[in-house]
Design an enzyme around this catalytic site. Structure first.
Site, PDB file in Angstrom:
ATOM      1  N   CYS A 175       3.863 -22.698 -13.446  1.00 41.54           N
ATOM      2  CA  CYS A 175       4.369 -24.066 -13.410  1.00 41.54           C
ATOM      3  C   CYS A 175       3.377 -25.068 -12.831  1.00 41.54           C
ATOM      4  O   CYS A 175       3.341 -26.224 -13.272  1.00 41.54           O
ATOM      5  CB  CYS A 175       5.693 -24.135 -12.650  1.00 41.54           C
ATOM      6  SG  CYS A 175       5.619 -23.646 -10.915  1.00 41.54           S
TER       7      CYS A 175
ATOM      8  N   HIS B  14       9.145 -24.396  -7.574  1.00 39.49           N
ATOM      9  CA  HIS B  14       8.770 -24.876  -8.899  1.00 39.49           C
ATOM     10  C   HIS B  14       8.015 -26.196  -8.790  1.00 39.49           C
ATOM     11  O   HIS B  14       8.143 -26.911  -7.796  1.00 39.49           O
ATOM     12  CB  HIS B  14      10.042 -25.055  -9.740  1.00 39.49           C
ATOM     13  CG  HIS B  14       9.795 -25.246 -11.193  1.00 39.49           C
ATOM     14  ND1 HIS B  14       9.020 -24.406 -11.945  1.00 39.49           N
ATOM     15  CD2 HIS B  14      10.221 -26.212 -12.051  1.00 39.49           C
ATOM     16  CE1 HIS B  14       8.985 -24.827 -13.191  1.00 39.49           C
ATOM     17  NE2 HIS B  14       9.710 -25.930 -13.280  1.00 39.49           N
TER      18      HIS B  14
ATOM     19  N   ASP C   1       9.716 -31.507 -17.293  1.00 38.48           N
ATOM     20  CA  ASP C   1       9.299 -30.138 -16.976  1.00 38.48           C
ATOM     21  C   ASP C   1       8.798 -29.479 -18.248  1.00 38.48           C
ATOM     22  O   ASP C   1       9.569 -29.133 -19.131  1.00 38.48           O
ATOM     23  CB  ASP C   1      10.470 -29.345 -16.398  1.00 38.48           C
ATOM     24  CG  ASP C   1      10.054 -27.997 -15.848  1.00 38.48           C
ATOM     25  OD1 ASP C   1       8.878 -27.598 -16.051  1.00 38.48           O
ATOM     26  OD2 ASP C   1      10.889 -27.332 -15.227  1.00 38.48           O
TER      27      ASP C   1
END
Length: 149
Positions: A84, A128, A143
């Site tokens: 991520c 994250h 995202d």
């Protein structure tokens, strides 16, 4: 859905910092922004194009080969695989290269609920990173990390 504080970076409007791209990364990201035809006057469309680009051409992986001098450049042009932090960083710099203010955000993705205790559980592995994009007068979440994470 990432947990985002309602204080701090979401309260302030964008500044010059939100458009900066490191000198060593400018060429790669300017070329990609141009190839994707990202328009600073249409940030929502740019968000959708960036999301499609990463979902169609990249994969999630926690494994990274050692050695690359330009880890982000390798992610973007060679391995097309990462976690991520790579997706969030690349998305921020891509949008900034297109003239769209963007910020890097970190937090936790709430994924577990304990019925016995009646609470949501946060674990280290739920950490994250994602992107905040200035569009329509507000910071919107984006995202681009594949859902497989």
């Amino acid at each position: 859905m990432p947990c985002v504080s309602t204080r701090g970076p979401r309260e302030s409007s964008p500044g010059a910092w939100d458009l900066q791209v490191p000198v060593g990364e400018q060429a790669d990201f300017a070329a990609l922004a141009s190839a994707l035809k990202l328009d600073p006057r249409a940030p929502r469309e740019a968000m959708a194009a960036a999301s499609r680009h990463f979902s169609d051409n990249f994969e999630y992986s926690v494994y990274q080969e050692a050695g690359g001098v330009r880890a982000l450049g390798d992610f973007l042009n060679k391995t097309r695989s990462g976690h991520c932090e790579f997706f969030a960083t690349a998305t921020v710099l891509l949008l900034r290269a297109a003239g769209i203010p963007a910020r890097y955000a970190i937090g936790f993705s709430v994924q577990e609920y304990s019925r016995r205790e009646g609470v949501h559980l946060l674990r280290q592995r739920h950490a994250h990173a994602w992107t905040l994009v200035w569009a329509d007068g507000a910071w919107l979440e984006l995202d681009t990390t594949p859902a497989s994470w």
